[in-house]
Scaffold this motif. Structure first.
Motif, PDB file in Angstrom:
ATOM      1  N   ASP A 370      56.434  77.009  28.544  1.00  0.00           N
ATOM      2  CA  ASP A 370      56.702  76.743  27.129  1.00  0.00           C
ATOM      3  C   ASP A 370      57.645  77.801  26.551  1.00  0.00           C
ATOM      4  O   ASP A 370      58.053  77.708  25.389  1.00  0.00           O
ATOM      5  N   GLY A 371      57.936  78.808  27.326  1.00  0.00           N
ATOM      6  CA  GLY A 371      58.830  79.861  26.874  1.00  0.00           C
ATOM      7  C   GLY A 371      59.146  80.804  28.021  1.00  0.00           C
ATOM      8  O   GLY A 371      58.458  80.791  29.052  1.00  0.00           O
ATOM      9  N   LEU A 372      60.215  81.556  27.851  1.00  0.00           N
ATOM     10  CA  LEU A 372      60.626  82.533  28.878  1.00  0.00           C
ATOM     11  C   LEU A 372      60.857  83.877  28.207  1.00  0.00           C
ATOM     12  O   LEU A 372      61.531  83.951  27.176  1.00  0.00           O
ATOM     13  N   VAL A 373      60.292  84.916  28.798  1.00  0.00           N
ATOM     14  CA  VAL A 373      60.564  86.279  28.314  1.00  0.00           C
ATOM     15  C   VAL A 373      61.475  86.958  29.327  1.00  0.00           C
ATOM     16  O   VAL A 373      61.133  87.058  30.512  1.00  0.00           O
ATOM     17  N   GLU A 397      68.727  73.156  29.076  1.00  0.00           N
ATOM     18  CA  GLU A 397      68.161  72.224  30.069  1.00  0.00           C
ATOM     19  C   GLU A 397      66.697  71.903  29.825  1.00  0.00           C
ATOM     20  O   GLU A 397      66.238  70.810  30.129  1.00  0.00           O
ATOM     21  N   LEU A 398      65.961  72.880  29.296  1.00  0.00           N
ATOM     22  CA  LEU A 398      64.513  72.667  29.177  1.00  0.00           C
ATOM     23  C   LEU A 398      64.031  72.623  27.730  1.00  0.00           C
ATOM     24  O   LEU A 398      62.888  72.239  27.471  1.00  0.00           O
ATOM     25  N   GLY A 399      64.871  73.049  26.812  1.00  0.00           N
ATOM     26  CA  GLY A 399      64.500  73.002  25.394  1.00  0.00           C
ATOM     27  C   GLY A 399      63.361  73.924  25.021  1.00  0.00           C
ATOM     28  O   GLY A 399      62.608  73.648  24.092  1.00  0.00           O
ATOM     29  N   ILE A 400      63.225  75.030  25.739  1.00  0.00           N
ATOM     30  CA  ILE A 400      62.142  75.971  25.395  1.00  0.00           C
ATOM     31  C   ILE A 400      62.754  77.284  24.893  1.00  0.00           C
ATOM     32  O   ILE A 400      63.877  77.638  25.278  1.00  0.00           O
ATOM     33  N   PRO A 401      62.027  78.018  24.078  1.00  0.00           N
ATOM     34  CA  PRO A 401      62.574  79.278  23.553  1.00  0.00           C
ATOM     35  C   PRO A 401      62.619  80.383  24.609  1.00  0.00           C
ATOM     36  O   PRO A 401      61.813  80.383  25.550  1.00  0.00           O
ATOM     37  N   GLU A 434      54.774  76.962  17.967  1.00  0.00           N
ATOM     38  CA  GLU A 434      55.354  76.004  17.010  1.00  0.00           C
ATOM     39  C   GLU A 434      56.259  75.007  17.729  1.00  0.00           C
ATOM     40  O   GLU A 434      56.186  73.800  17.492  1.00  0.00           O
ATOM     41  N   THR A 435      57.117  75.524  18.601  1.00  0.00           N
ATOM     42  CA  THR A 435      58.066  74.609  19.274  1.00  0.00           C
ATOM     43  C   THR A 435      57.327  73.688  20.250  1.00  0.00           C
ATOM     44  O   THR A 435      57.727  72.544  20.429  1.00  0.00           O
ATOM     45  N   LYS A 436      56.250  74.184  20.816  1.00  0.00           N
ATOM     46  CA  LYS A 436      55.479  73.325  21.725  1.00  0.00           C
ATOM     47  C   LYS A 436      54.877  72.164  20.934  1.00  0.00           C
ATOM     48  O   LYS A 436      54.909  71.016  21.374  1.00  0.00           O
ATOM     49  N   LYS A 437      54.375  72.504  19.754  1.00  0.00           N
ATOM     50  CA  LYS A 437      53.803  71.470  18.888  1.00  0.00           C
ATOM     51  C   LYS A 437      54.891  70.453  18.525  1.00  0.00           C
ATOM     52  O   LYS A 437      54.688  69.254  18.607  1.00  0.00           O
ATOM     53  N   ALA A 438      56.051  70.978  18.163  1.00  0.00           N
ATOM     54  CA  ALA A 438      57.153  70.099  17.750  1.00  0.00           C
ATOM     55  C   ALA A 438      57.600  69.201  18.904  1.00  0.00           C
ATOM     56  O   ALA A 438      57.957  68.045  18.701  1.00  0.00           O
ATOM     57  N   ARG A 439      57.578  69.748  20.129  1.00  0.00           N
ATOM     58  CA  ARG A 439      58.008  68.949  21.293  1.00  0.00           C
ATOM     59  C   ARG A 439      57.054  67.785  21.532  1.00  0.00           C
ATOM     60  O   ARG A 439      57.443  66.763  22.060  1.00  0.00           O
ATOM     61  N   ARG A 440      55.806  67.983  21.158  1.00  0.00           N
ATOM     62  CA  ARG A 440      54.804  66.935  21.399  1.00  0.00           C
ATOM     63  C   ARG A 440      54.883  65.807  20.384  1.00  0.00           C
ATOM     64  O   ARG A 440      54.414  64.709  20.634  1.00  0.00           O
ATOM     65  N   VAL A 441      55.453  66.130  19.199  1.00  0.00           N
ATOM     66  CA  VAL A 441      55.547  65.082  18.171  1.00  0.00           C
ATOM     67  C   VAL A 441      56.635  64.101  18.592  1.00  0.00           C
ATOM     68  O   VAL A 441      57.763  64.510  18.828  1.00  0.00           O
ATOM     69  N   PRO A 442      56.328  62.827  18.697  1.00  0.00           N
ATOM     70  CA  PRO A 442      57.348  61.886  19.160  1.00  0.00           C
ATOM     71  C   PRO A 442      58.480  61.730  18.137  1.00  0.00           C
ATOM     72  O   PRO A 442      58.247  61.829  16.953  1.00  0.00           O
TER      73      PRO A 442
END
Lengths: 442, 377
Positions: A370-373, A397-401, A434-442
């Motif tokens: 869900d994210g990369l550090v 490519e993956l749309g993650i922060p 937050e972004t994970k939640k947003a990704r789940r919303v269709p």
């Protein structure tokens, strides 16, 4: 050289300090075992304890030491009853106080203080007779981090001891370069036999060590797959532990046993979908390095954040690439020296930048991150300059922060830096949630 | 044109105002290859019909775009090259050729090729040793470069073209060596800053044009004398990627005669010998490039120190001044060895960190002043 009961301080030599540290650690986990950490960690600490006791005794007995960079240890163990001094690992384990003292000496010696901690901190320790034994020869290689190579060759000049280097190409495909590296490894064997009186290379010993290495990598591959499970059965702090090579220990079986027990414990956890982070709310891939000895892993676990993969230079070869005995990668079975060369020829951050970028993106994908550090260590040359490209590629490519942050493993760990880092991490975790939640919303 | 005008014209060929003129002119006839390192064999690039054009970074302004990608502790030269890349000022290059001189340079090549996608790109593996195995590997690297250039141009490069190009650069080497001979005199015919101007000009101009201009100039320099008075200490300047003559000028303004250099932008490019006994032209080039005076990234630090000591003798040098580009790891690690070895021979040595763009002028004057005192002692 009795160390029982002594606190770790700079009056001890490196081995004594390590012995004291592991004695304390083992006592602590006996008295209050953790519910979330691996039970088998005891095996790792015991291995470290035993190894440091062995080295301390060998030093007092006047045995010969070889100063060796990581991937050369297996070959260098095959010449007889000699001891291995793994200088980078020693630097890694210094602790903040000793590291700060060492960097002051690095500056006084006119050496670069902007190199990463693990590459230069061993220099002052190695030149002072009371901290580490003096190696009779030094051996290193390029192809992963040339700063490590350069600091070993610098140390050889400072100590006036012979130095051998294997020149490892950085380009893909690695198969093209196998004979080149093998020839140099043959040269290394001749060189050691010529430089060290009584040293004779024993190939059967190499084959035996490769058997350990194969079992060790097999266990790591299975750990890798187990960590991919949702929820991740491993604790972030255990993931952030660079696996030592079995051959870095006088008794390599100890490390193999540890990782096999590690695998079995994860398997058991995974079978009941248990994770040490409670309810898994987030999965982060961590890259490069992180602040040693900090509380960040406990913090992440406390927030329900798993860190199922730590991406660093050696990680692909150790965790998921073909291992000893494989015939598919080079289209043939490899000789013992070719097996050594195979390992040297693929380091994730040792190649052109595309190799590191590709591996990092693919690990984020495989681990469903869900994210990369990206913890860019000051002075870590292999990953410098391509961080922003990794950010763009992962986000595209993956749309993650992705959080790009700069820091050091051991040094500059003052309270303000720690607080800044923790607040940055907190904000990043919130953002990922937050972004994970947003990704789940269709 | 007077002698001084001719000299100034050649010396300034890599100045900001003029360095882009050469590829611009060449583009009407052929492609241009941007070269990032002196270990790229220009002979091969030229034989393939490309203008070998060594990239100089920006000498002014702040590299704000590059700083997004590069940390403060990375090579300031590479940061300043990336700045030009990101501004699109180097988009004219048809090919980008890098090496693994160090990881930082490798990463600059990555940044350039990923972010701007040039038509052709090659990064060469340069062995650090010079045994037969390593020479043969260098030959492979050269062959791979040749193949990339052939694919980029769509033309096969024959042995004859390679021999011609080798001949042109051999001629260049001979001419530049004659120029260096003029520095051996008690009062050199040419200043250190002027020599650096000329040697960097040789990396951006078409070789034939450069050779013809230098060939015409050399006899005219016979009677010339630099202005520094007799009695000034004769200094050798050592460093890497130093392409801004302003630094050498400052040293000379402080009262030194810069009578020799140990620079990859200067002598180290031209001190190789032609390998006439090797029939394979690529292996001959590999041998020539690996066995010339080495940069600190090369393994043979003792040989490099010996080379410095030999130049000290040959050019009657009083002291060695290292202008160390900031964050140059291998040079800084080598520096204590050079210092102790030279001082053991009675040759004063000092290492001064510098930026890539000309900066910190007064601090540098102070450091060079201290060096002069050391040399005087």
């Amino acid at each position: 050289m009795e160390t029982q009961g002594k606190a770790t301080d700079t009056r001890m030599n490196v081995f004594e300090a390590e012995i004291a540290k592991y004695e304390r650690r083992l006592a602590r986990i006996s008295q209050s075992p953790s519910d979330t950490m691996l039970k088998c960690n005891r095996l790792l600490y015991q291995a470290h304890l035993q190894e440091n006791r062995t080295l301390l005794k060998a030093w007092s007995d006047g045995k010969t030491f070889f100063g060796v960079a990581a991937l050369n240890t297996q070959i260098m163990r095959c010449f007889g009853d000699y001891c291995i001094l793994p200088l980078v690992r020693i630097a890694d384990r210094l602790g903040a106080k000793r590291a700060e003292e060492a960097i002051e000496k690095v500056r006084a010696m006119g050496m670069p203080d902007y190199a990463c901690d693990r590459t230069v901190l061993f220099l002052p320790l190695a030149v002072m007779d009371n901290d580490l034994p003096r190696p009779q020869v030094l051996v290193a290689y390029t192809g992963s981090c040339e700063v490590v190579h350069d600091s070993h060759r610098t140390l050889a000049r400072l100590l006036n001891v012979p130095f051998y280097s294997t020149d490892v190409p950085f380009e893909d495909p690695a198969s093209k370069h196998l004979p080149y590296v093998v020839k140099q490894l043959e040269g290394l064997i001749e060189w050691v036999e010529a430089k060290v009186p009584g040293a004779r290379f024993d190939e059967t010993k190499l084959v035996e060590l490769q058997r350990y290495s194969r079992r060790w990598r097999q266990a790591l591959h299975e750990i890798h797959l187990l960590r991919q499970k949702v929820p991740c059965p491993d604790h972030p702090q255990d993931v952030f532990r660079e696996p030592p090579y079995p051959s870095q220990f006088t008794d390599p079986s100890l490390i193999v046993q540890y990782y096999e027990a590690y695998r079995d414990e994860l398997k058991e956890r995974a079978s009941r979908r248990w994770t040490p982070v409670g309810e898994e709310k987030l999965r982060l891939v961590w890259a490069i390095t992180g602040p040693y000895g900090s509380g960040i892993w406990k913090y992440l676990a406390g927030r329900g954040v798993s860190v199922p993969f730590w991406q660093f230079g050696a990680a692909p070869r150790d965790f998921w690439m073909p291992i000893e005995g494989d015939q598919s990668e080079f289209g043939k079975s490899l000789s013992p020296l070719e097996e050594e060369a195979r390992t040297m020829l693929y380091n994730s951050w040792g190649g052109i930048g595309e190799r590191w970028i590709r591996d990092t993106v693919s690990m984020c994908r495989d681990f469903n991150a869900d994210g990369l550090v990206l913890f860019e260590q000051t002075g870590c040359a292999p990953v410098s300059g391509i961080g922003q490209i990794v950010v763009d590629r992962v986000q595209g490519e993956l749309g993650i922060p992705v959080w790009r942050t700069e820091g050091r493993q051991l040094l500059a760990t003052n309270e303000r830096d720690k607080a800044n880092f923790m607040s940055g991490l907190e904000v990043f975790v919130d953002h990922c949630l937050e972004t994970k939640k947003a990704r789940r919303v269709p | 044109m007077s002698i001084e005008d001719r000299l100034a014209d050649l010396v300034s060929a890599n100045e900001v105002e003029r360095r882009y003129d050469w590829p611009r002119k060449w583009k009407s006839a052929g492609p241009v290859a941007a070269i990032l390192c002196s270990y790229v064999p220009r002979e091969i690039v030229y034989a393939a019909g490309f203008l070998p054009w060594r990239v100089t970074g920006s000498w002014d302004g702040s590299p704000v775009m590059a700083q997004v990608h590069r940390a403060a502790w990375t090579s300031p030269k590479n940061t300043r090259i990336l700045e030009l890349v990101l501004r699109g000022e180097l988009d004219f290059a048809d090919a980008v050729i890098g090496t693994d001189w160090d990881i930082d340079l490798k990463r600059l090549w990555d940044e350039w090729t990923i972010l701007r996608k040039p038509k052709a790109a090659e990064i060469m593996f340069i062995p650090r040793y010079t045994s037969e195995i390593h020479l043969s590997k260098m030959r492979d690297s050269i062959a791979k470069l040749l193949l990339t250039l052939e694919q980029a141009s769509g033309k096969r490069v024959g042995t004859h073209a390679i021999e011609e190009a080798v001949g042109e650069y051999r001629h260049m080497r001979g001419l530049v060596r004659k120029l260096y001979e003029l520095r051996k005199r008690p009062v050199p015919a040419i200043s250190g800053a002027e020599v650096l101007g000329i040697t960097t000009a040789s990396t951006v101009m078409p070789p034939r044009e450069f050779n013809s201009r230098l060939e015409a100039l050399l006899p005219l320099l016979e009677d010339r004398k630099v202005q520094n008075p007799l009695g000034c200490p004769r200094v050798l300047v050592t460093g890497d990627f130093l392409d801004n003559p302003r630094y050498i000028k400052l040293v000379e303004e402080c009262g030194c005669v810069v009578a020799m250099d140990d620079l990859d932008t200067g002598s180290r490019m031209y001190w190789s010998r032609s390998e006439t006994g090797i029939s394979d032209p690529l292996l001959a080039l590999a041998t020539e490039y690996l066995r010339r005076p080495g940069c600190p990234r090369m393994a043979d630090w003792e040989g490099q120190v010996q080379q410095l000591a030999d130049w000290v003798q040959e050019f009657n040098i009083d002291g060695v001044l290292e202008l160390r580009l900031n964050f140059s790891m291998s040079r800084q690690l080598r520096s204590p060895l050079v210092k102790s070895a030279l001082e053991a021979k009675g040759v004063p040595f000092i290492s001064v960190p510098i930026e890539y763009q000309f900066a910190n002028e007064e601090q540098l004057r102070t450091r060079v002043g201290a060096f002069l005192e050391l040399v005087g002692d």
